[in-house]
Design a protein around this motif. Structure first.
Motif, mmCIF file in Angstrom:
data_model
loop_
_atom_site.group_PDB
_atom_site.id
_atom_site.type_symbol
_atom_site.label_atom_id
_atom_site.label_comp_id
_atom_site.label_asym_id
_atom_site.label_seq_id
_atom_site.Cartn_x
_atom_site.Cartn_y
_atom_site.Cartn_z
ATOM 1 N N PHE A 214 11.754 1.434 -3.525
ATOM 2 C CA PHE A 214 11.122 2.640 -4.065
ATOM 3 C C PHE A 214 11.630 3.876 -3.349
ATOM 4 C CE2 PHE A 214 7.850 0.928 -1.086
ATOM 5 C CZ PHE A 214 7.781 1.961 -0.179
ATOM 6 N N THR A 215 11.464 5.005 -4.031
ATOM 7 C CA THR A 215 11.842 6.310 -3.502
ATOM 8 C C THR A 215 10.581 7.080 -3.169
ATOM 9 O OG1 THR A 215 13.812 6.321 -4.904
ATOM 10 C CG2 THR A 215 13.099 8.445 -4.013
ATOM 11 N N VAL A 216 10.619 7.855 -2.096
ATOM 12 C CA VAL A 216 9.468 8.665 -1.675
ATOM 13 C C VAL A 216 9.763 10.141 -1.919
ATOM 14 C CG1 VAL A 216 7.983 9.335 0.249
ATOM 15 C CG2 VAL A 216 8.804 6.976 0.062
ATOM 16 N N TYR A 227 0.603 8.727 -5.108
ATOM 17 C CA TYR A 227 0.689 8.123 -6.443
ATOM 18 C C TYR A 227 1.953 7.272 -6.513
ATOM 19 C CZ TYR A 227 -0.973 8.029 -11.293
ATOM 20 O OH TYR A 227 -1.535 7.656 -12.490
ATOM 21 N N ASN A 228 1.813 6.075 -7.082
ATOM 22 C CA ASN A 228 2.965 5.217 -7.333
ATOM 23 C C ASN A 228 3.270 5.234 -8.829
ATOM 24 O OD1 ASN A 228 4.205 2.579 -8.310
ATOM 25 N ND2 ASN A 228 4.433 2.318 -6.107
ATOM 26 N N ARG A 235 11.363 -1.247 -9.317
ATOM 27 C CA ARG A 235 11.528 0.028 -8.619
ATOM 28 C C ARG A 235 10.350 0.955 -8.906
ATOM 29 N NH1 ARG A 235 16.569 -1.917 -9.139
ATOM 30 N NH2 ARG A 235 18.087 -1.405 -7.513
ATOM 31 N N SER A 236 10.017 1.755 -7.901
ATOM 32 C CA SER A 236 8.912 2.712 -8.018
ATOM 33 C C SER A 236 9.338 4.071 -7.474
ATOM 34 C CB SER A 236 7.692 2.247 -7.213
ATOM 35 O OG SER A 236 7.153 1.056 -7.701
ATOM 36 N N GLY A 259 2.773 1.073 -1.425
ATOM 37 C CA GLY A 259 3.975 0.252 -1.300
ATOM 38 C C GLY A 259 3.709 -1.232 -1.138
ATOM 39 N N TYR A 260 3.636 -1.697 0.134
ATOM 40 C CA TYR A 260 3.499 -3.123 0.448
ATOM 41 C C TYR A 260 2.222 -3.374 1.247
ATOM 42 C CZ TYR A 260 8.591 -2.577 -0.113
ATOM 43 O OH TYR A 260 9.855 -2.260 -0.561
ATOM 44 N N PRO A 261 1.358 -4.240 0.805
ATOM 45 C CA PRO A 261 1.439 -5.086 -0.387
ATOM 46 C C PRO A 261 0.648 -4.504 -1.561
ATOM 47 C CG PRO A 261 -0.296 -5.917 1.034
ATOM 48 C CD PRO A 261 0.235 -4.655 1.689
#
Length: 444
Positions: A214-216, A227-228, A235-236, A259-261
């Protein structure tokens, strides 16, 4: 102890109404012959996309066939057509015999309940006024507890002893927290370090889909803190709102939650296990106002504790994040002792939303309630009220969702003294189309 209410009678009546609204010609929905589930799933996806043509917030993510999206955009069916078509699908699914295979049974229940939720959202768009609890049940398959004001006052009394001094308790709390703000120039380093720590703790316990990432981005002028936006293909895009100060505890919170998890992994596992492996296209679309959101938000919040059980979080932060942010690690224990007490005020935000959206208090009074009973500084309280305006009863998904997910996993053996079992049940939840009402009854 929080007592979880059973579904109110009025909400049961509402749910029944959303699944049997007469057609425009006055007849009941006609049940067609049983069709393959994938055909029904395709119609469901198109109905979700159709609601999105009337409500820009409704479709949170879509990575299914582009031609379906183009078809819906070209046709742009009216709300009455969407409602009638959804009720036909509900009737058709309800008339089918229950499948033998467990996951197929979950799938059928998921589609029925999400179509009911979709109909509820449509009748709201048509002008139907629902109470806060009616709305949350109709859309999210759950109703949050309504705790007495005395509960919050008792928690505040304990905080008074922890934060003595002049001014209101809210003012003293805001002043106390100033020492724990992440400096702007260190925010990305702290957040990226937190993301790595959350991923490092998740990857040995849950197989991550290949190539996931993912990109921030850092943004402003939003009613939310993070927000995701799931893009598909594992991909996010994760956006972090920097309108207001970001405190040190939010780094791990946001990294795990978004993100995780949390959200990123939840969506990636749904795509891999249900869309790609099973061909269930209904999971290629995510309607925000649906029972999926309680599972998503609840698992994302509970996932913080799964990744950092017991004292592991505070010990990690004292060693890594506090020094990286330039914050004195010796203050961490007191900070989290106070934060744990403040956490007991979580349902006060729901109560502010309930009273405000039911028309019992004004926006200004809702902000005052939040300042008093969640100890939010005025700017943050006003931001929260803007969130109520946009997302309404969605607020229950964070705290009630977390509590329901925790109870469900613990009931299946995923307790503090069995962390491996907790990870196993957590992964199963992220890959299974369970409904919130199933979590509440402690079933799979």
């Amino acid at each position: 102890m929080i007592i979880f209410p059973r579904t109110p009678v009025i909400a049961v009546c509402l749910l029944a109404l959303t699944s049997c609204v007469p057609l425009q010609d006055g007849s009941a929905p006609r049940v067609t012959s049983s069709r393959p589930m994938n055909e029904i799933a395709e119609q469901y996806v198109k109905l979700v996309l159709a609601v999105g043509e009337h409500d820009s917030n409704y479709v949170d993510a879509y990575y299914g066939p582009e031609e379906w999206k183009a078809e819906v955009a070209a046709a742009k069916p009216g709300l009455d057509t969407i409602r009638n078509d959804a009720n036909r699908l509900i009737a058709e699914l309800s008339a089918q015999s229950s499948p033998d295979e467990e996951m197929e049974r979950f799938r059928r229940r998921f589609l029925i309940r999400h179509l009911q939720s979709l109909v509820a959202r449509v009748i709201m768009l048509e002008g139907k006024k629902l109470t806060f609890d009616e709305e949350s049940w109709a859309l999210y398959d759950a109703v949050a507890p309504n705790l007495p004001e005395a509960h919050y006052k008792a928690v505040l009394a304990r905080l008074e002893a922890e934060l003595p001094g002049d001014g209101s308790l809210a003012e003293r709390y805001v002043e106390f927290r100033k020492d724990f703000v992440i400096p702007t120039d260190k925010l990305d380093a702290v957040f990226q370090t937190s993301i790595k720590a959350c991923r490092d703790r998740t990857a040995p316990n849950i197989a991550l889909p290949p190539g996931e990432s993912f990109t921030v981005e850092y943004v402003k002028d939003k009613s939310w803190s993070g927000y995701n936006w799931y893009q598909g293909g594992y991909r996010s895009l994760i956006q972090m709102n920097t309108d207001l100060p970001i405190y040190i505890d939010r780094a791990i919170d946001l990294a795990c939650h978004e993100g995780y998890p949390g959200h990123h992994l939840y969506n990636a596992l749904l795509e891999k296990n249900l869309v790609n492996d099973r061909g269930w296209q209904e999971f290629s679309v995510y309607p925000l106002n649906s029972p999926m959101s309680l599972i998503a938000e609840g698992s994302a919040n509970y996932g913080i504790e799964v990744a950092f059980p017991g004292n592991e979080r505070i010990e990690y932060e004292k060693k890594e994040l506090f020094p990286l942010a330039g914050i004195d690690p010796s203050k961490a224990d007191r900070y989290y002792r106070i934060q744990d007490i403040v956490g007991e005020l979580a349902y006060a935000g729901n109560e502010a939303a309930r009273r405000y959206l039911n028309g019992e208090i004004t926006a200004g009074q809702a902000a005052e309630w939040l300042t008093t009973y969640t100890l939010s500084e005025p700017a943050r309280a006003q931001q929260r009220v803007r969130f109520f305006d946009t997302y309404r009863s969605y607020v229950i998904n964070y705290n009630l969702g977390k509590d329901l997910v925790r109870r469900h996993i613990e009931a299946l053996g995923g307790t503090d003294d069995n962390p491996q079992k907790r990870w196993e049940e957590f992964e199963r939840l992220l890959s299974t189309p369970l409904l919130p009402s199933a979590l509440e009854t402690g079933t799979r």
